[in-house]
Design a protein around this motif. Structure first.
Motif, short mmCIF file in Angstrom:
data_model
loop_
_atom_site.label_atom_id
_atom_site.label_comp_id
_atom_site.label_asym_id
_atom_site.label_seq_id
_atom_site.Cartn_x
_atom_site.Cartn_y
_atom_site.Cartn_z
N TYR A 1 24.59 15.52 5.74
CA TYR A 1 23.68 16.33 5.02
C TYR A 1 22.16 16.03 5.44
O TYR A 1 21.79 14.76 5.55
CB TYR A 1 23.61 16.12 3.73
CG TYR A 1 25.02 16.24 2.82
CD1 TYR A 1 25.24 17.55 2.14
CD2 TYR A 1 26.06 15.36 3.06
CE1 TYR A 1 26.71 17.66 1.85
CE2 TYR A 1 27.35 15.42 2.50
CZ TYR A 1 27.49 16.63 2.00
OH TYR A 1 28.69 16.79 1.32
N VAL B 1 23.88 21.37 6.29
CA VAL B 1 25.23 20.55 6.28
C VAL B 1 26.06 20.99 7.36
O VAL B 1 26.12 21.83 8.03
CB VAL B 1 26.06 21.32 5.12
CG1 VAL B 1 27.15 20.45 4.95
CG2 VAL B 1 25.23 21.00 3.62
N GLU C 1 32.81 20.88 4.53
CA GLU C 1 31.60 21.55 5.38
C GLU C 1 31.44 22.89 4.65
O GLU C 1 30.46 23.49 3.99
CB GLU C 1 31.70 21.73 6.72
CG GLU C 1 30.45 22.43 7.31
CD GLU C 1 30.57 23.07 8.70
OE1 GLU C 1 29.80 22.99 9.40
OE2 GLU C 1 31.52 23.38 9.02
N GLU D 1 30.57 22.93 1.00
CA GLU D 1 29.36 22.44 0.74
C GLU D 1 28.22 23.55 1.04
O GLU D 1 27.11 23.57 0.29
CB GLU D 1 29.00 21.31 1.31
CG GLU D 1 29.71 19.92 0.91
CD GLU D 1 29.60 19.49 -0.34
OE1 GLU D 1 29.45 20.19 -1.45
OE2 GLU D 1 29.00 18.40 -0.59
N LYS E 1 28.37 26.03 -1.56
CA LYS E 1 27.76 25.35 -2.91
C LYS E 1 26.26 25.18 -2.83
O LYS E 1 25.59 25.44 -3.80
CB LYS E 1 28.37 24.20 -3.27
CG LYS E 1 27.95 23.49 -4.46
CD LYS E 1 28.83 22.24 -4.86
CE LYS E 1 28.58 21.28 -4.01
NZ LYS E 1 29.43 19.93 -4.35
N TYR F 1 39.14 22.35 -5.44
CA TYR F 1 37.94 22.99 -4.85
C TYR F 1 37.85 24.71 -4.63
O TYR F 1 39.03 25.11 -4.86
CB TYR F 1 37.71 22.59 -3.29
CG TYR F 1 37.42 21.25 -3.02
CD1 TYR F 1 35.94 20.75 -3.33
CD2 TYR F 1 38.28 20.19 -2.65
CE1 TYR F 1 35.54 19.29 -3.14
CE2 TYR F 1 38.07 18.98 -2.44
CZ TYR F 1 36.67 18.42 -2.67
OH TYR F 1 36.57 17.13 -2.65
#
Length: 458
Positions: free
Chosen positions: A203, A214, A262, A265, A268, A432
């Motif tokens: 990150y 990311v 990845e 993220e 998100k 997830y």
């Protein structure tokens, strides 16, 4: 050892699409200035109003000035055998190197950044921007935001840093293998040296700590270093150098887990510098609809925004393969599944594998019952399996779980555990959010490495 302390004014923030309006070079032996060079330049590009307001350099001032190409030879001779010094050196160096290259000269010299040196030699200063650090040290900047004034202030700052450098930071930064010459001014070389060679997700954070990018990596150390191993003059590169203040990371046992994390993220955090997966969607979907005669038909089409598909695919052939499998499994008509042209006789009817819905020989109710069973199968009976691989430590193994054809989650298990059912496995894993991209990754990996796949009962 001779140093060339450089400052430039430009029309914008990155070299590939901007010009230099002014350049100043002060050659120093480390104690005194031995040569001065300063000139305005015609940048070819228009100077934006906000830049003119900051620097005081207008389009009218440089209209009849010489272009960069006319000083390229002299500038190259002046810089090529010196240490290139600047405040935030990668910015100035990227512009000078790019425009010299445009004139046929390839500049490759060692660099020193007075921002990075200031952080190391003068820790605890109220700030390391040129204005703040000079004010802290009592160095007067006579002509702020002009090349000559800023360069002269940088000379005085650099001389002061050389005198205070009792721990050899300058020489350490000049070593061939030193990363100090390439890193953004706010990133610690020590932090980069501590990066592991493991797979994982990294990150990039801005000044406020917000994640702006990311990325995934097979080797975190190698991948992160690759971002700073060159000084490309394009916009994205320069934005990285300006905005990155910190780097964090999460290790994973495998590259596949890094790919998955990845994607999770990015969805998100929605980082401003990421582009690709923000718009990624599977291209095709399996849809159902009722025709005018009441028969439920299945078809593969490009994904529609407002209609939820039964299943999604990245490749058209992938969709057709699944639909053919379902057609045979549930004795569906190829013509009603659009797998055979309407203009020819039904092939499976001739083979007595179609019950005649295409010619209305089978009732709507009977045919639709099998289509409903097919759809129920897609929703509930798609394969459940785990991908087992090595873990982060010797006594564990990594696990990625697919439940009923959809990605559930992943995590780590003791290496001696016996996997018996899904519910027990789910208890040990981190769930997830799923997306089409992740599902495609897992299916491709399972097909490529079947020995890692363990089928599970639903």
């Amino acid at each position: 050892m001779l140093y060339a302390i450089v400052d430039i004014e430009t029309t914008g923030g990155y070299a590939a699409a901007n010009g230099i309006t002014e350049i100043a070079v002060f050659v120093s032996d480390g104690e005194k200035i031995i040569h001065r060079f300063h000139t305005l330049l015609n940048p070819v590009y228009t100077i934006p109003k906000y830049v003119a307001a900051l620097t005081g350099i207008t389009n009218e001032m440089v209209e009849y000035e010489r272009p960069f190409s006319s000083i390229a030879d002299e500038l190259f001779e002046m810089l090529s055998d010196k240490i290139f010094v600047a405040h935030n050196v990668n910015f100035d160096y990227s512009f000078v190197k790019h425009h010299l290259s445009q004139s046929g000269y390839e500049l490759n010299c060692k660099k020193l950044c007075t921002v990075r040196l200031g952080r190391q030699i003068l820790p605890g200063a109220p700030g390391y921007g040129l204005g703040k650090i000079c004010k802290h040290l009592g160095i007067e900047i006579e002509d702020r935001h002009r090349a000559s004034g800023d360069a002269l202030a940088t000379v005085q700052l650099f001389h002061h840093l050389l005198k205070c450098d009792t721990n050899g930071h300058v020489q350490a930064m000049l070593k061939t293998k030193s990363k100090e010459q390439f890193l953004p001014p706010n990133i610690s070389a020590q932090a980069i040296k501590k990066l592991p060679q493991q797979p994982g997700v990294y990150y990039f954070h801005d000044k406020k700590g917000k994640v702006i990018y990311v990325g995934k990596a097979k080797s975190l150390a190698n991948r992160i270093n690759s971002h700073f191993s060159n000084n490309k003059p394009n916009r994205q590169k320069q934005e990285f150098l300006k905005k990155i203040y910190n780097i964090s990371y999460k290790t994973t046992a495998t590259e596949l887990m890094a790919f998955i994390l990845e994607s999770i993220e990015i969805k998100k955090l929605w980082p401003e510098q990421n582009r690709s997966q923000k718009r990624f969607e599977q291209a095709y979907g399996l849809y159902s609809f009722e025709d005018r005669k009441g028969y439920i038909r299945l078809c593969i089409e490009k994904k529609k925004r407002n209609i939820q598909p039964l299943y999604t695919f990245n490749l058209l052939t992938e969709g057709h393969n699944l639909l053919r499998k379902l057609m045979h499994q549930f004795e569906l008509c190829p013509k009603l599944c659009f797998l055979q042209s309407e203009n020819i006789s039904c092939q499976l009817l001739a083979e007595k594998k179609c019950k005649g819905a295409c010619e209305q020989k089978e009732s709507v109710e009977e045919y639709n019952t099998r289509v409903a069973a097919c759809i129920d199968y897609l929703n509930n009976e798609l394969p459940s399996f785990a991908l087992i691989d090595f873990g982060l430590q010797q006594q564990e193994q990594s696990c990625i779980l697919m439940e009923k054809g959809r990605f559930y989650g992943m995590g780590y298990l003791p290496s001696d555990i016996t996997i018996q059912n899904i519910e027990e496995l789910k208890f040990r894993l981190t769930p997830y959010a799923e997306n089409d991209y992740i599902r495609g990754l897992v299916y491709q990996h399972a097909a490529r490495y079947p020995s890692k796949k363990i089928s599970l009962n639903n």
